[in-house]
Motif scaffolding. Sequence first.
Motif, PDB file in Angstrom:
ATOM      1  N   SER A 168       0.836  -1.147  -0.244  1.00  0.00           N
ATOM      2  CA  SER A 168       0.007   0.139   0.045  1.00  0.00           C
ATOM      3  C   SER A 168       0.878   1.164  -0.040  1.00  0.00           C
ATOM      4  N   ILE A 169       2.084   1.250   0.438  1.00  0.00           N
ATOM      5  CA  ILE A 169       2.941   2.305   0.462  1.00  0.00           C
ATOM      6  C   ILE A 169       4.261   2.227  -0.847  1.00  0.00           C
ATOM      7  N   ASN A 170       3.904   1.310  -1.547  1.00  0.00           N
ATOM      8  CA  ASN A 170       4.572   1.160  -2.926  1.00  0.00           C
ATOM      9  C   ASN A 170       5.880   0.388  -2.662  1.00  0.00           C
ATOM     10  N   TYR A 171       6.091  -0.525  -1.987  1.00  0.00           N
ATOM     11  CA  TYR A 171       7.186  -1.444  -1.843  1.00  0.00           C
ATOM     12  C   TYR A 171       6.547  -2.907  -2.283  1.00  0.00           C
ATOM     13  N   ILE A 172       7.081  -3.114  -3.456  1.00  0.00           N
ATOM     14  CA  ILE A 172       6.614  -4.477  -4.270  1.00  0.00           C
ATOM     15  C   ILE A 172       7.473  -5.544  -4.104  1.00  0.00           C
ATOM     16  N   ASP A 173       8.800  -5.215  -4.237  1.00  0.00           N
ATOM     17  CA  ASP A 173       9.994  -6.338  -4.194  1.00  0.00           C
ATOM     18  C   ASP A 173       9.998  -6.872  -2.699  1.00  0.00           C
ATOM     19  N   LEU A 174       8.986  -7.961  -2.447  1.00  0.00           N
ATOM     20  CA  LEU A 174       9.060  -8.356  -0.981  1.00  0.00           C
ATOM     21  C   LEU A 174       8.912  -9.920  -1.033  1.00  0.00           C
ATOM     22  N   GLU A 175       9.637 -10.441   0.077  1.00  0.00           N
ATOM     23  CA  GLU A 175       9.551 -11.827   0.362  1.00  0.00           C
ATOM     24  C   GLU A 175       9.349 -12.214   1.806  1.00  0.00           C
ATOM     25  N   LYS A 226       7.212   5.794   7.648  1.00  0.00           N
ATOM     26  CA  LYS A 226       8.200   6.914   8.384  1.00  0.00           C
ATOM     27  C   LYS A 226       9.485   6.286   8.697  1.00  0.00           C
ATOM     28  N   GLN A 227       9.273   4.782   9.450  1.00  0.00           N
ATOM     29  CA  GLN A 227      10.507   4.125   9.953  1.00  0.00           C
ATOM     30  C   GLN A 227      11.467   3.790   8.765  1.00  0.00           C
ATOM     31  N   ILE A 228      10.659   3.269   7.485  1.00  0.00           N
ATOM     32  CA  ILE A 228      11.433   2.922   6.451  1.00  0.00           C
ATOM     33  C   ILE A 228      12.178   3.991   5.736  1.00  0.00           C
ATOM     34  N   GLN A 229      11.546   5.122   5.729  1.00  0.00           N
ATOM     35  CA  GLN A 229      11.941   6.343   5.140  1.00  0.00           C
ATOM     36  C   GLN A 229      13.491   6.756   6.047  1.00  0.00           C
ATOM     37  N   ARG A 230      12.922   6.655   7.309  1.00  0.00           N
ATOM     38  CA  ARG A 230      14.173   7.125   8.286  1.00  0.00           C
ATOM     39  C   ARG A 230      15.587   6.122   8.048  1.00  0.00           C
ATOM     40  N   ILE A 231      15.289   4.816   7.803  1.00  0.00           N
ATOM     41  CA  ILE A 231      16.269   3.926   7.684  1.00  0.00           C
ATOM     42  C   ILE A 231      16.849   3.967   6.204  1.00  0.00           C
ATOM     43  N   GLU A 232      16.039   4.436   5.205  1.00  0.00           N
ATOM     44  CA  GLU A 232      16.587   4.862   4.062  1.00  0.00           C
ATOM     45  C   GLU A 232      17.593   6.117   4.041  1.00  0.00           C
ATOM     46  N   ARG A 233      17.239   7.016   4.765  1.00  0.00           N
ATOM     47  CA  ARG A 233      18.174   8.027   4.924  1.00  0.00           C
ATOM     48  C   ARG A 233      19.361   7.859   5.555  1.00  0.00           C
ATOM     49  N   GLN A 234      19.142   6.903   6.755  1.00  0.00           N
ATOM     50  CA  GLN A 234      20.538   6.536   7.396  1.00  0.00           C
ATOM     51  C   GLN A 234      21.570   5.822   6.261  1.00  0.00           C
TER      52      GLN A 234
END
Length: 128
Positions: A22-29, A113-121
């Motif tokens: 739903s937040i546009n992450y599609i490459d999932l396992e 928010k958490q994923i975006q924060r981790i991406e920035r890190q």
Amino acid sequence: MKILVVDDMTSIRHVMLNLLRSINYIDLEEATNGWQALQMVKKNRYDLVITDLNMPKMDGRELLKEIRTDEKLKHTPVLVVSSEQDKERVKELIQHGVNGFVVKPFNAATLQKQIQRIERQMQIKANK
């Protein structure tokens, strides 16, 4: 972004996968426990591992510890999700190098928010 979702409960895994889509992450396992997840991260490259804390065979803390002590995997971001809020347990995860912690239940906005924060890190580390 390739994401591995680890949880022993099928329903929770599917909720997480649907939230991510739903937040546009599609490459999932997905993996059903930490041990299975560890085998997968040793064979494939993931941009993020999202793991439950309490699971049979190998829990999220043990998975995090294994990832951080493996020279090839140690930079893989790990986000822990749990209904547990014990401060000592959270401190222990921080000591083991967890990148983020989300308390269940949560919504797509919190997860994003958490994923975006981790991406920035990770971008900051890559630019050093």
